[in-house]
Design an enzyme around this catalytic site. Structure first.
Site, mmCIF file in Angstrom:
data_model
loop_
_atom_site.group_PDB
_atom_site.id
_atom_site.type_symbol
_atom_site.label_atom_id
_atom_site.label_comp_id
_atom_site.label_asym_id
_atom_site.label_seq_id
_atom_site.Cartn_x
_atom_site.Cartn_y
_atom_site.Cartn_z
ATOM 1 N N TYR A 155 7.387 4.852 -2.549
ATOM 2 C CA TYR A 155 6.975 3.500 -2.171
ATOM 3 C C TYR A 155 7.275 3.227 -0.693
ATOM 4 O O TYR A 155 6.428 2.702 0.040
ATOM 5 C CB TYR A 155 7.696 2.501 -3.065
ATOM 6 C CG TYR A 155 7.261 1.062 -2.925
ATOM 7 C CD1 TYR A 155 6.060 0.624 -3.471
ATOM 8 C CD2 TYR A 155 8.063 0.134 -2.266
ATOM 9 C CE1 TYR A 155 5.665 -0.707 -3.365
ATOM 10 C CE2 TYR A 155 7.676 -1.190 -2.148
ATOM 11 C CZ TYR A 155 6.479 -1.607 -2.695
ATOM 12 O OH TYR A 155 6.089 -2.922 -2.578
ATOM 13 N N LYS A 159 4.578 2.463 2.282
ATOM 14 C CA LYS A 159 4.639 1.207 3.030
ATOM 15 C C LYS A 159 4.883 1.461 4.521
ATOM 16 O O LYS A 159 4.359 0.733 5.374
ATOM 17 C CB LYS A 159 5.715 0.302 2.449
ATOM 18 C CG LYS A 159 5.395 -0.205 1.044
ATOM 19 C CD LYS A 159 4.083 -0.978 1.000
ATOM 20 C CE LYS A 159 3.822 -1.639 -0.342
ATOM 21 N NZ LYS A 159 2.564 -2.405 -0.352
#
Length: 247
Positions: A155, A159
């Site tokens: 993640y 990002k």
């Protein structure tokens, strides 16, 4: 957002949380909203909320990681509402595990949705924006894309990648009057954080100077400003909405 009448926004991950708040706010401001998500039933409820309040919206079931499907969805939206003026890349998933326990599928699925999906959206929407010589692209990233976080390497990588994508796209598209910015929320009350225990939430709150977890509307209000004419000289930026958690 007084300059919003007649504009068209394509919002991914619009069925819940931050995306839902963004879609509803745009709808209340006279923006025609294309609500995209993989969960069709939830999308229909969001569209009903917008139309019942006098706005215009359509539901578009979409897997943002599918390049051809994203392109087709944008074309379909343009046929109904006109060319896309605003793209909000917000759809995201988590598959949290420590690196040593993370499968290749866990890694690939998060990168596909949270990073490739953003690339797909930009590629699909920018031809319309370039023709109109106007566009606002807003990528929803995360505080963990800046700081990293144990158990979220996939993640955080996606990002962080979205921040790099934002800066590169901003440089490529600036000459066509298209701005590209990222918004990095901290801890926001969504389905993801709703899975946390009260003890964990209380501990998180002690780390936030404003002493509260944010709401989806906190993010939506900033998206609305970045999408407006008043923000026309802001591009390539990553703006944090985290209550002071990271400065």
């Amino acid at each position: 957002m007084p300059d919003s009448d007649g504009r068209v926004a394509f919002v991914t991950g619009a069925s819940r949380g931050i995306g839902k708040a963004i879609a509803r706010l745009f709808g209340s401001q006279g923006v025609k909203v294309v609500c995209a998500s993989r969960t069709a039933a939830d999308l229909e409820r969001v569209v009903k909320d917008i139309t019942d309040s006098g706005g215009e919206a359509m539901a578009t079931p979409l897997d943002t990681a599918d390049t051809s499907a994203f392109s087709a969805a944008v074309i379909q939206a343009a046929e109904r509402f006109g060319p896309i003026h605003i793209l909000v890349n917000n759809a995201g998933i988590v598959r949290d595990k420590l690196i040593l326990r993370m499968s290749e599928t866990d890694w690939d699925s998060v990168l596909d949705v949270n990073l490739k999906g953003y690339f797909n959206g930009i590629k699909a929407a920018t031809p319309f924006m370039m023709k109109n010589r106007f566009g606002r692209i807003i990528n929803i990233t995360s505080v963990v894309g800046i700081t990293g976080n144990a158990g979220q390497s996939n993640y955080a990588a996606a990002k962080a990648g979205a921040i790099g994508l934002t800066k590169s796209a901003a440089k490529e598209l600036a000459s066509r009057n298209i701005t590209v910015n990222a918004i990095a929320p901290g801890y926001i009350e969504t389905d993801m954080t709703g899975q946390l225990s009260e003890d964990v939430k209380n501990e998180l709150t002690t780390q936030i100077p404003l002493k509260r977890i944010g709401s989806p509307d906190d993010v939506a209000q900033l998206v609305s400003f970045i999408a407006s004419d008043e923000a026309g000289y802001i591009t390539g930026q990553t703006i944090s909405v985290n209550g002071g958690l990271y400065m």
